[in-house]
Motif scaffolding. Structure first.
Motif, short mmCIF file in Angstrom:
data_model
loop_
_atom_site.label_atom_id
_atom_site.label_comp_id
_atom_site.label_asym_id
_atom_site.label_seq_id
_atom_site.Cartn_x
_atom_site.Cartn_y
_atom_site.Cartn_z
N ASP A 40 0.83 -1.21 0.00
CA ASP A 40 0.00 0.00 0.00
C ASP A 40 0.86 1.26 0.00
OD1 ASP A 40 -2.00 -1.91 0.24
OD2 ASP A 40 -2.17 -1.66 2.41
N ILE A 41 1.51 1.48 -1.14
CA ILE A 41 2.49 2.55 -1.26
C ILE A 41 2.13 3.42 -2.47
CG2 ILE A 41 4.93 3.07 -1.73
CD1 ILE A 41 5.32 0.11 -0.46
N VAL A 42 2.16 4.72 -2.27
CA VAL A 42 2.00 5.67 -3.37
C VAL A 42 3.17 6.64 -3.32
CG1 VAL A 42 0.58 7.47 -4.40
CG2 VAL A 42 -0.52 5.48 -3.35
N ALA A 43 3.88 6.78 -4.43
CA ALA A 43 5.03 7.67 -4.49
C ALA A 43 4.96 8.50 -5.76
CB ALA A 43 6.32 6.87 -4.45
N GLU A 44 5.53 9.71 -5.69
CA GLU A 44 5.56 10.58 -6.85
C GLU A 44 6.92 11.27 -6.96
OE1 GLU A 44 2.60 13.60 -6.39
OE2 GLU A 44 3.61 14.56 -4.69
N ASN A 45 7.29 11.61 -8.19
CA ASN A 45 8.52 12.33 -8.47
C ASN A 45 9.74 11.56 -7.95
OD1 ASN A 45 9.86 14.50 -9.67
ND2 ASN A 45 9.96 15.64 -7.73
N VAL A 46 9.87 10.32 -8.41
CA VAL A 46 10.90 9.41 -7.93
C VAL A 46 11.96 9.21 -9.02
CG1 VAL A 46 11.34 7.03 -7.20
CG2 VAL A 46 9.28 8.23 -6.42
#
Length: 246
Positions: A150-156
């Motif tokens: 359950d992970i949400v990441a942005e600008n990686v």
């Protein structure tokens, strides 16, 4: 709400709870340790039954949560949830090397919201700093049972950099329900994996082939494991108090 300008350490601790923290740090926001090389092996006191929840972290040069590199007494049963990170080098980082010995096992992470970072998933078995030259070169660490869901990441910049130890792979890695938005100028290699074994489900972008193992009992309805039992530390009730200036 706890506000710090330094990181929080858990070193050779049992039944510890770190929660409702806002941390700005030039190092790891939470550092989980248990002794260094032959000294940690000799003392033999692991960090275990550690709960980390509702953590907000800013750390441009390090991790929201780091396990190691001093882990020679062992680290086990770490449960982290509701983690938010901004401008942080990585989310949860595992650091170890030949000579460390012991183990990092049964780590459970769920519910991460990540904004601008180099790596979401980072593990390394090549963290070579040693206390002195008397460490045992045959003391290999065991890294197993690492669960993220359950992970949400942005600008990686890079989704994952997972580097085990040749002849001593990191095993039992599980990643599920993870959506990673890559930066416009992301690294050409979105995933880098070596000497690791694991399974994934619902992960975008597609992980490396070494994390493409068969789903097993670790998967609960398609998701990686997170314990449902209650630890002793969660039965501790903190009392509040107040005072009045005279």
């Amino acid at each position: 709400m706890l506000t710090n300008s330094i990181d929080v350490f858990a070193d050779s601790c049992t039944n510890t709870r770190i929660e409702d923290c806002y941390i700005i740090s030039g190092d790891d926001c939470v550092a989980v340790k248990s002794g260094w090389d032959e000294y940690g092996i000799s003392f033999g006191m692991p960090t275990k039954h550690l709960v980390i929840r509702r953590l907000t972290c800013i750390s441009p040069y390090s991790a929201a949560i780091a396990l190691g590199s001093e882990m020679s007494g062992g680290i086990e049963d770490v449960r982290a949830e509701d983690i938010t990170a901004y401008q942080t080098e990585s989310a949860v980082r595992i650091k170890t090397a030949v000579g460390r010995g012991a183990f990092v096992r049964n780590v459970y992470v769920r519910g991460m919201s990540l904004h601008t970072m180099k790596w979401v998933f980072w593990m390394t078995g090549n963290y070579k700093a040693h206390a002195d030259g008397r460490y045992d070169p045959h003391a290999l660490p065991e890294i197993t049972g690492i669960n993220y869901r359950d992970i949400v990441a942005e600008n990686v910049s890079m989704a994952g950099r997972l580097e085990g130890i040749s002849g001593d792979p990191f095993t039992g890695i599980c990643i599920s329900n993870a959506t990673i938005g890559m930066a416009v100028k992301h690294k050409k290699a979105i995933w880098m994996c070596s000497d690791v074994e694991g399974v994934t489900s619902g992960v975008d972008p597609k992980p490396c082939d070494l994390l493409d193992g068969q789903q097993s009992k670790k998967m609960d309805g398609g998701g990686c494991e997170f314990p449902s039992d209650v630890l002793e530390i969660d039965n501790v009730v903190l009392k509040s108090c107040s005072y009045q200036m005279s």
